[in-house]
Design a protein around this motif. Sequence first.
Motif, short mmCIF file in Angstrom:
data_model
loop_
_atom_site.label_atom_id
_atom_site.label_comp_id
_atom_site.label_asym_id
_atom_site.label_seq_id
_atom_site.Cartn_x
_atom_site.Cartn_y
_atom_site.Cartn_z
N LEU A 80 1.23 9.80 -2.91
CA LEU A 80 0.25 8.80 -2.55
C LEU A 80 0.42 8.65 -0.95
CD1 LEU A 80 -1.79 6.39 -3.23
CD2 LEU A 80 0.45 5.00 -3.51
N VAL A 81 -0.58 8.45 -0.47
CA VAL A 81 -0.50 8.22 0.94
C VAL A 81 -1.33 6.86 1.46
CG1 VAL A 81 -1.21 9.04 3.31
CG2 VAL A 81 -0.63 10.59 1.59
N ALA A 82 -0.70 6.00 2.27
CA ALA A 82 -1.19 4.70 2.67
C ALA A 82 -1.75 5.01 4.01
CB ALA A 82 -0.06 3.74 2.67
N VAL A 83 -2.86 4.71 4.28
CA VAL A 83 -3.60 4.91 5.49
C VAL A 83 -3.79 3.64 6.30
CG1 VAL A 83 -5.50 5.93 6.91
CG2 VAL A 83 -4.68 6.78 4.72
N ILE A 84 -3.04 3.65 7.68
CA ILE A 84 -3.11 2.44 8.63
C ILE A 84 -4.62 2.33 9.12
CG2 ILE A 84 -2.17 1.33 10.56
CD1 ILE A 84 -0.12 1.52 8.18
N GLY A 85 -4.88 0.83 9.08
CA GLY A 85 -6.39 0.72 9.50
C GLY A 85 -6.45 -0.09 10.95
N ASP A 126 2.05 -9.65 4.30
CA ASP A 126 0.99 -9.27 5.10
C ASP A 126 0.60 -7.65 5.11
OD1 ASP A 126 0.57 -11.81 5.60
OD2 ASP A 126 1.91 -11.81 7.18
N ALA A 127 1.35 -6.82 4.82
CA ALA A 127 1.53 -5.55 4.84
C ALA A 127 0.14 -4.91 4.55
CB ALA A 127 2.56 -4.58 4.38
N LEU A 128 -0.42 -5.11 3.20
CA LEU A 128 -1.49 -4.10 2.73
C LEU A 128 -2.69 -4.78 3.71
CD1 LEU A 128 -0.98 -4.39 -1.11
CD2 LEU A 128 -0.18 -2.74 0.73
N ASP A 129 -2.79 -5.93 4.26
CA ASP A 129 -3.92 -6.26 5.17
C ASP A 129 -4.20 -5.30 6.17
OD1 ASP A 129 -4.20 -8.51 3.64
OD2 ASP A 129 -3.28 -9.63 4.86
N TYR A 130 -2.86 -4.44 6.55
CA TYR A 130 -3.01 -3.66 7.76
C TYR A 130 -3.45 -1.98 7.35
CZ TYR A 130 -0.96 -7.06 10.77
OH TYR A 130 -0.61 -8.17 11.46
N LEU A 131 -3.92 -1.96 5.83
CA LEU A 131 -4.23 -0.72 5.54
C LEU A 131 -5.94 -0.57 5.47
CD1 LEU A 131 -1.80 -0.03 2.75
CD2 LEU A 131 -1.72 0.89 4.79
N VAL A 132 -6.43 0.51 5.62
CA VAL A 132 -7.75 0.96 5.23
C VAL A 132 -7.95 1.45 4.05
CG1 VAL A 132 -7.74 3.28 6.37
CG2 VAL A 132 -9.88 1.96 6.31
N ILE A 160 5.33 0.52 -0.74
CA ILE A 160 4.06 0.75 0.39
C ILE A 160 4.59 -0.58 1.30
CG2 ILE A 160 1.93 0.66 1.46
CD1 ILE A 160 1.31 2.70 -0.99
N PRO A 161 4.43 -1.83 0.73
CA PRO A 161 4.75 -3.08 1.72
C PRO A 161 6.04 -3.10 2.29
CG PRO A 161 3.81 -3.82 -0.36
CD PRO A 161 4.02 -2.14 -0.64
N TYR A 162 7.15 -2.54 1.89
CA TYR A 162 8.42 -2.40 2.41
C TYR A 162 8.47 -1.44 3.53
CZ TYR A 162 13.49 -1.65 3.18
OH TYR A 162 14.65 -1.51 3.53
N LEU A 163 7.65 -0.39 3.31
CA LEU A 163 7.63 0.72 4.43
C LEU A 163 6.90 0.42 5.46
CD1 LEU A 163 7.12 3.72 1.93
CD2 LEU A 163 9.07 3.24 3.18
N ILE A 164 5.71 -0.32 5.35
CA ILE A 164 5.11 -0.86 6.56
C ILE A 164 5.66 -1.80 7.26
CG2 ILE A 164 2.84 -2.43 7.22
CD1 ILE A 164 1.34 -0.98 4.82
N GLU A 165 6.64 -2.68 6.75
CA GLU A 165 7.41 -3.75 7.47
C GLU A 165 8.40 -3.07 8.01
OE1 GLU A 165 9.09 -7.96 6.04
OE2 GLU A 165 10.21 -6.21 4.96
N TYR A 166 9.19 -2.22 7.34
CA TYR A 166 10.21 -1.29 8.03
C TYR A 166 9.76 -0.57 9.18
CZ TYR A 166 13.83 2.52 8.37
OH TYR A 166 14.64 3.36 8.86
N PHE A 167 8.76 0.33 9.16
CA PHE A 167 8.22 1.05 10.42
C PHE A 167 7.84 0.11 11.42
CE2 PHE A 167 7.43 4.63 7.00
CZ PHE A 167 8.53 5.49 7.39
N SER A 168 6.91 -0.76 11.05
CA SER A 168 6.44 -1.61 12.09
C SER A 168 7.61 -2.63 12.76
CB SER A 168 5.45 -2.58 11.51
OG SER A 168 5.84 -3.52 10.74
#
Length: 262
Positions: free
Chosen positions: A100-105, A115-121, A193-201
């Motif tokens: 599964l791939v999450a795409v940043i928007g 708030d992480a999923l708000d940053y996905l397209v 996915i929310p953890y990974l977005i928080e981690y990378f960002s």
Amino acid sequence: MKHARIRHQGVVLQVTLDDELNIRLPNGERLSAGAVEWLPPATGTMFALGLNYADHARELAFTPPTEPLAFIKSAGTYTGHNQVTWRPDGVDYMHYECELVAVIGKPARHVKRGDALDYLVGYTVCNDYAIRDYLENYYRPNLRVKNRDATTPVGPWIVDVADVPDPGNLRLRTWINGTLTQEGTTADMIFDIPYLIEYFSSFMTLQPGDMIATGTPEGLADVVPGDEVVVEVEGVGRLVNRIVSEAAFFANPASTKHTKGV
């Protein structure tokens, strides 16, 4: 809604798909899925996770990691749905990885988990092929393992975030020539996915079109020229790819154009 990139009559287009998976062109014309060339739906940097499923870590006899084990894939590795990937001549083991791939928007910097999923397209699917012969370190795969031209099929499309209400509970499956060889669930991800977005960002800015490939469950198998490999993530998409030899791939100009991911 599903969004895709295609090439039709020599032109690259951004399109949407209806519920029957017919393609709607910007001018309103509708085409069947088999009438176009599928391109990777996103072409930003891919941040790929190693050993992010507990069952896969056990399969390889590793202790599950306590921090994300990430590596980067360049756009030259991407290819699209219904395209071909090559197996290097003379290698002993090449395997698929359904992910599964999450795409940043939108630009994401210092994002909080809530708030992480708000940053996905949206979400898409990838098959992160690996050449096991060249693996020196499961924790940080080197470039020869994971960054070969056209060895990461991505697609077929991006599904809107709202259409995947629970990305942490999706079934993943892989078939080789119609035989089911891998089955798992995103519920087994160590870092969601929310953890990974928080981690990378927390230490860099994620850009629109960047992707986070979230790892694969247990159930890997060798693939060889002539195989058709299908990876599927429930509610997101079914991605088809065929394996050819190194000699056949680079002898065919129509194949090598996909090494640019466009």
